[in-house]
Design a protein around this motif. Structure first.
Motif, PDB file in Angstrom:
ATOM      1  N   ARG A 100       0.815  -1.220   0.000  1.00  0.00           N
ATOM      2  CA  ARG A 100       0.000   0.000   0.000  1.00  0.00           C
ATOM      3  C   ARG A 100       0.844   1.263   0.000  1.00  0.00           C
ATOM      4  NH1 ARG A 100      -4.343  -1.581   4.735  1.00  0.00           N
ATOM      5  NH2 ARG A 100      -5.240  -3.351   3.662  1.00  0.00           N
ATOM      6  N   HIS A 101       2.105   1.139   0.414  1.00  0.00           N
ATOM      7  CA  HIS A 101       2.977   2.315   0.475  1.00  0.00           C
ATOM      8  C   HIS A 101       3.286   2.833  -0.927  1.00  0.00           C
ATOM      9  CE1 HIS A 101       3.716   1.846   4.709  1.00  0.00           C
ATOM     10  NE2 HIS A 101       4.291   0.674   4.573  1.00  0.00           N
ATOM     11  N   ALA A 102       3.253   4.128  -1.067  1.00  0.00           N
ATOM     12  CA  ALA A 102       3.672   4.752  -2.326  1.00  0.00           C
ATOM     13  C   ALA A 102       5.203   4.677  -2.408  1.00  0.00           C
ATOM     14  CB  ALA A 102       3.204   6.200  -2.354  1.00  0.00           C
ATOM     15  N   HIS A 103       5.755   5.091  -3.519  1.00  0.00           N
ATOM     16  CA  HIS A 103       7.207   5.097  -3.706  1.00  0.00           C
ATOM     17  C   HIS A 103       7.877   5.799  -2.523  1.00  0.00           C
ATOM     18  CE1 HIS A 103      11.074   5.410  -5.682  1.00  0.00           C
ATOM     19  NE2 HIS A 103      11.077   6.699  -5.389  1.00  0.00           N
ATOM     20  N   HIS A 104       8.862   5.147  -1.940  1.00  0.00           N
ATOM     21  CA  HIS A 104       9.594   5.722  -0.813  1.00  0.00           C
ATOM     22  C   HIS A 104      10.962   5.054  -0.704  1.00  0.00           C
ATOM     23  CE1 HIS A 104       7.798   2.117   0.920  1.00  0.00           C
ATOM     24  NE2 HIS A 104       8.742   2.145   1.834  1.00  0.00           N
ATOM     25  N   HIS A 105      11.742   5.508   0.244  1.00  0.00           N
ATOM     26  CA  HIS A 105      13.090   4.986   0.437  1.00  0.00           C
ATOM     27  C   HIS A 105      13.258   4.525   1.878  1.00  0.00           C
ATOM     28  CE1 HIS A 105      14.097   6.220  -3.581  1.00  0.00           C
ATOM     29  NE2 HIS A 105      13.515   7.389  -3.333  1.00  0.00           N
ATOM     30  N   HIS A 106      14.482   4.116   2.233  1.00  0.00           N
ATOM     31  CA  HIS A 106      14.694   3.520   3.542  1.00  0.00           C
ATOM     32  C   HIS A 106      15.940   4.058   4.238  1.00  0.00           C
ATOM     33  CE1 HIS A 106      12.133   0.610   1.390  1.00  0.00           C
ATOM     34  NE2 HIS A 106      11.516   0.597   2.563  1.00  0.00           N
ATOM     35  N   PHE A 107      15.930   3.919   5.558  1.00  0.00           N
ATOM     36  CA  PHE A 107      17.050   4.266   6.428  1.00  0.00           C
ATOM     37  C   PHE A 107      17.353   3.022   7.253  1.00  0.00           C
ATOM     38  CE2 PHE A 107      18.926   5.429  10.422  1.00  0.00           C
ATOM     39  CZ  PHE A 107      19.752   6.507  10.157  1.00  0.00           C
ATOM     40  N   GLN A 108      18.628   2.594   7.285  1.00  0.00           N
ATOM     41  CA  GLN A 108      19.003   1.442   8.105  1.00  0.00           C
ATOM     42  C   GLN A 108      19.936   1.893   9.212  1.00  0.00           C
ATOM     43  OE1 GLN A 108      21.105  -1.865   6.256  1.00  0.00           O
ATOM     44  NE2 GLN A 108      20.264  -3.253   7.790  1.00  0.00           N
ATOM     45  N   CYS A 109      19.566   1.564  10.448  1.00  0.00           N
ATOM     46  CA  CYS A 109      20.385   1.902  11.603  1.00  0.00           C
ATOM     47  C   CYS A 109      21.552   0.921  11.676  1.00  0.00           C
ATOM     48  CB  CYS A 109      19.562   1.855  12.892  1.00  0.00           C
ATOM     49  SG  CYS A 109      20.541   2.250  14.360  1.00  0.00           S
ATOM     50  N   ARG A 110      22.751   1.441  11.786  1.00  0.00           N
ATOM     51  CA  ARG A 110      23.943   0.594  11.850  1.00  0.00           C
ATOM     52  C   ARG A 110      24.143  -0.025  13.229  1.00  0.00           C
ATOM     53  NH1 ARG A 110      27.878   1.361   7.463  1.00  0.00           N
ATOM     54  NH2 ARG A 110      26.967   2.827   6.010  1.00  0.00           N
ATOM     55  N   ARG A 111      23.410   0.440  14.223  1.00  0.00           N
ATOM     56  CA  ARG A 111      23.543  -0.131  15.576  1.00  0.00           C
ATOM     57  C   ARG A 111      22.531  -1.240  15.821  1.00  0.00           C
ATOM     58  NH1 ARG A 111      24.866   5.251  18.895  1.00  0.00           N
ATOM     59  NH2 ARG A 111      26.953   5.525  18.052  1.00  0.00           N
ATOM     60  N   CYS A 112      21.249  -0.961  15.595  1.00  0.00           N
ATOM     61  CA  CYS A 112      20.208  -1.963  15.901  1.00  0.00           C
ATOM     62  C   CYS A 112      19.791  -2.761  14.667  1.00  0.00           C
ATOM     63  CB  CYS A 112      18.989  -1.302  16.540  1.00  0.00           C
ATOM     64  SG  CYS A 112      18.065  -0.211  15.424  1.00  0.00           S
ATOM     65  N   ASP A 113      20.234  -2.357  13.489  1.00  0.00           N
ATOM     66  CA  ASP A 113      19.971  -3.041  12.220  1.00  0.00           C
ATOM     67  C   ASP A 113      18.531  -2.904  11.734  1.00  0.00           C
ATOM     68  OD1 ASP A 113      21.218  -4.445  10.103  1.00  0.00           O
ATOM     69  OD2 ASP A 113      20.267  -6.306  10.761  1.00  0.00           O
ATOM     70  N   ARG A 114      17.693  -2.134  12.438  1.00  0.00           N
ATOM     71  CA  ARG A 114      16.320  -1.939  11.972  1.00  0.00           C
ATOM     72  C   ARG A 114      16.321  -1.047  10.731  1.00  0.00           C
ATOM     73  NH1 ARG A 114      13.088   0.270  16.993  1.00  0.00           N
ATOM     74  NH2 ARG A 114      15.031   1.431  17.141  1.00  0.00           N
ATOM     75  N   VAL A 115      15.278  -1.208   9.922  1.00  0.00           N
ATOM     76  CA  VAL A 115      15.100  -0.419   8.703  1.00  0.00           C
ATOM     77  C   VAL A 115      13.831   0.400   8.860  1.00  0.00           C
ATOM     78  CG1 VAL A 115      14.697  -0.534   6.211  1.00  0.00           C
ATOM     79  CG2 VAL A 115      16.331  -2.099   7.285  1.00  0.00           C
ATOM     80  N   PHE A 116      13.889   1.668   8.480  1.00  0.00           N
ATOM     81  CA  PHE A 116      12.761   2.589   8.617  1.00  0.00           C
ATOM     82  C   PHE A 116      12.401   3.170   7.261  1.00  0.00           C
ATOM     83  CE2 PHE A 116      15.176   2.460  12.506  1.00  0.00           C
ATOM     84  CZ  PHE A 116      14.215   2.368  13.488  1.00  0.00           C
ATOM     85  N   ASP A 117      11.133   3.502   7.088  1.00  0.00           N
ATOM     86  CA  ASP A 117      10.678   4.150   5.860  1.00  0.00           C
ATOM     87  C   ASP A 117      11.051   5.624   5.873  1.00  0.00           C
ATOM     88  OD1 ASP A 117       9.513   1.809   5.002  1.00  0.00           O
ATOM     89  OD2 ASP A 117       7.482   2.388   5.556  1.00  0.00           O
ATOM     90  N   ILE A 118      11.421   6.127   4.714  1.00  0.00           N
ATOM     91  CA  ILE A 118      11.611   7.558   4.494  1.00  0.00           C
ATOM     92  C   ILE A 118      10.587   7.933   3.431  1.00  0.00           C
ATOM     93  CG2 ILE A 118      13.147   9.382   3.665  1.00  0.00           C
ATOM     94  CD1 ILE A 118      15.503   7.568   4.432  1.00  0.00           C
ATOM     95  N   HIS A 119       9.604   8.716   3.806  1.00  0.00           N
ATOM     96  CA  HIS A 119       8.538   9.061   2.856  1.00  0.00           C
ATOM     97  C   HIS A 119       8.863  10.367   2.145  1.00  0.00           C
ATOM     98  CE1 HIS A 119       6.003   5.703   3.806  1.00  0.00           C
ATOM     99  NE2 HIS A 119       6.262   5.907   5.075  1.00  0.00           N
ATOM    100  N   ALA A 120       9.997  10.319   1.473  1.00  0.00           N
ATOM    101  CA  ALA A 120      10.447  11.449   0.660  1.00  0.00           C
ATOM    102  C   ALA A 120      11.317  10.871  -0.445  1.00  0.00           C
ATOM    103  CB  ALA A 120      11.241  12.438   1.505  1.00  0.00           C
ATOM    104  N   CYS A 121      11.481  11.634  -1.495  1.00  0.00           N
ATOM    105  CA  CYS A 121      12.282  11.176  -2.620  1.00  0.00           C
ATOM    106  C   CYS A 121      12.960  12.384  -3.247  1.00  0.00           C
ATOM    107  CB  CYS A 121      11.384  10.484  -3.643  1.00  0.00           C
ATOM    108  SG  CYS A 121      12.289   9.863  -5.075  1.00  0.00           S
ATOM    109  N   PRO A 122      14.237  12.245  -3.594  1.00  0.00           N
ATOM    110  CA  PRO A 122      14.917  13.367  -4.229  1.00  0.00           C
ATOM    111  C   PRO A 122      14.426  13.650  -5.644  1.00  0.00           C
ATOM    112  CG  PRO A 122      16.370  11.470  -4.143  1.00  0.00           C
ATOM    113  CD  PRO A 122      15.123  11.110  -3.389  1.00  0.00           C
ATOM    114  N   GLY A 123      13.604  12.752  -6.177  1.00  0.00           N
ATOM    115  CA  GLY A 123      13.027  12.977  -7.505  1.00  0.00           C
ATOM    116  C   GLY A 123      13.788  12.272  -8.602  1.00  0.00           C
ATOM    117  N   ASP A 124      13.802  12.869  -9.767  1.00  0.00           N
ATOM    118  CA  ASP A 124      14.406  12.281 -10.961  1.00  0.00           C
ATOM    119  C   ASP A 124      15.922  12.211 -10.805  1.00  0.00           C
ATOM    120  OD1 ASP A 124      15.023  11.395 -13.481  1.00  0.00           O
ATOM    121  OD2 ASP A 124      14.480  13.263 -14.492  1.00  0.00           O
TER     122      ASP A 124
END
Length: 155
Positions: A100-124
């Motif tokens: 259901r999520h629209a186009h988005h990117h991710h952030f991965q924490c180097r300590r806990c290894d969890r991955v989070f959504d980033i609901h922004a995009c730099p575009g083309d």
């Protein structure tokens, strides 16, 4: 109960406890098992992509007898139906998120290894590709320390 009523009946508690007698794969959402409904709900309600073990831990709160084999079997069916998608980062185990999520990117924490959504995009990003190349899609992953781990380090 008539066949028409049975097919329109969508109560999780009445669903079979196994995959036996399930609707065809294309009809995943019409008559899924209680387990699949719990797994789907966990993924749909999560604010971030989840590992199979994380899905199991949360879904077991609703369906205590749930096992890892059931998680993987249902992840496969949910992927095939297009209800969820895989988030694959280099060197990491696959995680799963709602389609259901629209186009988005991710952030991965180097300590806990969890991955989070980033609901922004730099575009083309086609301007970054070598001359003559055609960009068809892109994925962007940021790496660093999440807010929880950053707060723990500050203590």
């Amino acid at each position: 109960m008539s066949a028409a009523h049975r097919h329109s009946h969508d109560h999780e508690d009445d669903a079979p406890a196994s995959d036996e007698g399930m609707a065809p794969e294309g009809a995943i959402g019409t008559r899924g098992t209680r387990q699949r409904a719990a797994i789907r709900r966990v993924i749909d309600e999560s604010p971030r992509p989840l590992l199979p073990a994380e899905i199991l831990a949360v879904a077991q709160q609703e369906v205590p007898a749930l096992g890892m084999a059931t998680i993987y079997r249902n992840l496969k069916l949910l992927l095939e139906s297009g209800a969820i998608r895989t988030v694959e980062l280099p060197g990491a185990v696959a995680r799963y998120e709602s389609a259901r999520h629209a186009h988005h990117h991710h952030f991965q924490c180097r300590r806990c290894d969890r991955v989070f959504d980033i609901h922004a995009c730099p575009g083309d990003l086609s301007g970054l590709a070598p001359a003559g190349f055609a960009v068809e899609a892109h994925e962007l992953t940021l790496y660093g320390v999440c807010a929880d781990c950053g707060a723990d380090a500050a203590r």
